[in-house]
Design a protein around this motif. Sequence first.
Motif, PDB file in Angstrom:
ATOM      1  N   THR A  97      23.010 -24.630  -6.929  1.00 28.82           N
ATOM      2  CA  THR A  97      22.293 -25.757  -7.453  1.00 28.82           C
ATOM      3  C   THR A  97      20.901 -25.720  -7.116  1.00 28.82           C
ATOM      4  O   THR A  97      20.242 -26.202  -8.048  1.00 28.82           O
ATOM      5  N   ARG A 103      22.638 -31.251 -13.373  1.00 24.91           N
ATOM      6  CA  ARG A 103      22.851 -32.062 -14.621  1.00 24.91           C
ATOM      7  C   ARG A 103      22.746 -30.942 -15.540  1.00 24.91           C
ATOM      8  O   ARG A 103      23.220 -31.218 -16.780  1.00 24.91           O
ATOM      9  N   GLN A 105      23.802 -28.098 -15.420  1.00 28.40           N
ATOM     10  CA  GLN A 105      25.416 -27.296 -15.520  1.00 28.40           C
ATOM     11  C   GLN A 105      26.460 -28.273 -16.164  1.00 28.40           C
ATOM     12  O   GLN A 105      27.085 -27.632 -17.328  1.00 28.40           O
ATOM     13  N   VAL A 106      26.343 -29.709 -16.175  1.00 32.74           N
ATOM     14  CA  VAL A 106      27.098 -30.662 -16.853  1.00 32.74           C
ATOM     15  C   VAL A 106      26.708 -30.581 -18.415  1.00 32.74           C
ATOM     16  O   VAL A 106      27.656 -30.453 -19.076  1.00 32.74           O
ATOM     17  N   VAL A 107      25.545 -30.583 -18.575  1.00 34.36           N
ATOM     18  CA  VAL A 107      25.067 -30.669 -19.932  1.00 34.36           C
ATOM     19  C   VAL A 107      25.328 -29.104 -20.704  1.00 34.36           C
ATOM     20  O   VAL A 107      26.110 -29.220 -21.805  1.00 34.36           O
ATOM     21  N   THR A 110      29.095 -29.353 -21.272  1.00 37.64           N
ATOM     22  CA  THR A 110      29.352 -30.294 -22.372  1.00 37.64           C
ATOM     23  C   THR A 110      29.036 -29.901 -23.690  1.00 37.64           C
ATOM     24  O   THR A 110      29.757 -30.048 -24.768  1.00 37.64           O
TER      25      THR A 110
END
Length: 129
Positions: A97, A103, A105-107, A110
């Motif tokens: 991280t 965020r 990684q999440v984007v 997605t």
Amino acid sequence: MPLAAPIACGCCLLAGAAYVAADNPSNGGVFLPCPFRTLTGLWCPGCGLTRATHHLLRGDVMQALRYHLFVAVILLALAATWLVWLLHSAGRTVRVTRWVPVRVQVVAGTALVAFAVVRNIPGVDGLRG
């Protein structure tokens, strides 16, 4: 010998990359077809990555992006994952991280899922590998 597994895996990855660079997957060869595409007829999130990797390793960035829009990101993530494994095996603690915020990684995840969905919509042929 905690470093044996990541070093052996790294050597296999390099050998595979050399083969992909030398032999164009679009021409057949020993490359297996995508099992998801074979079973469903739909493009999976990874369809086109081998052909994109071939063109990227040959220096043809635009053609690589035509086969798979996220090829560079996925290959960098693969290399980073291997590096974290290698460092962890060498006894060094690495917090991923710090490199890439959660965020992001999440984007990225997605975006890859959205890419997989959109490339299967009829009429959106430009995103298919």
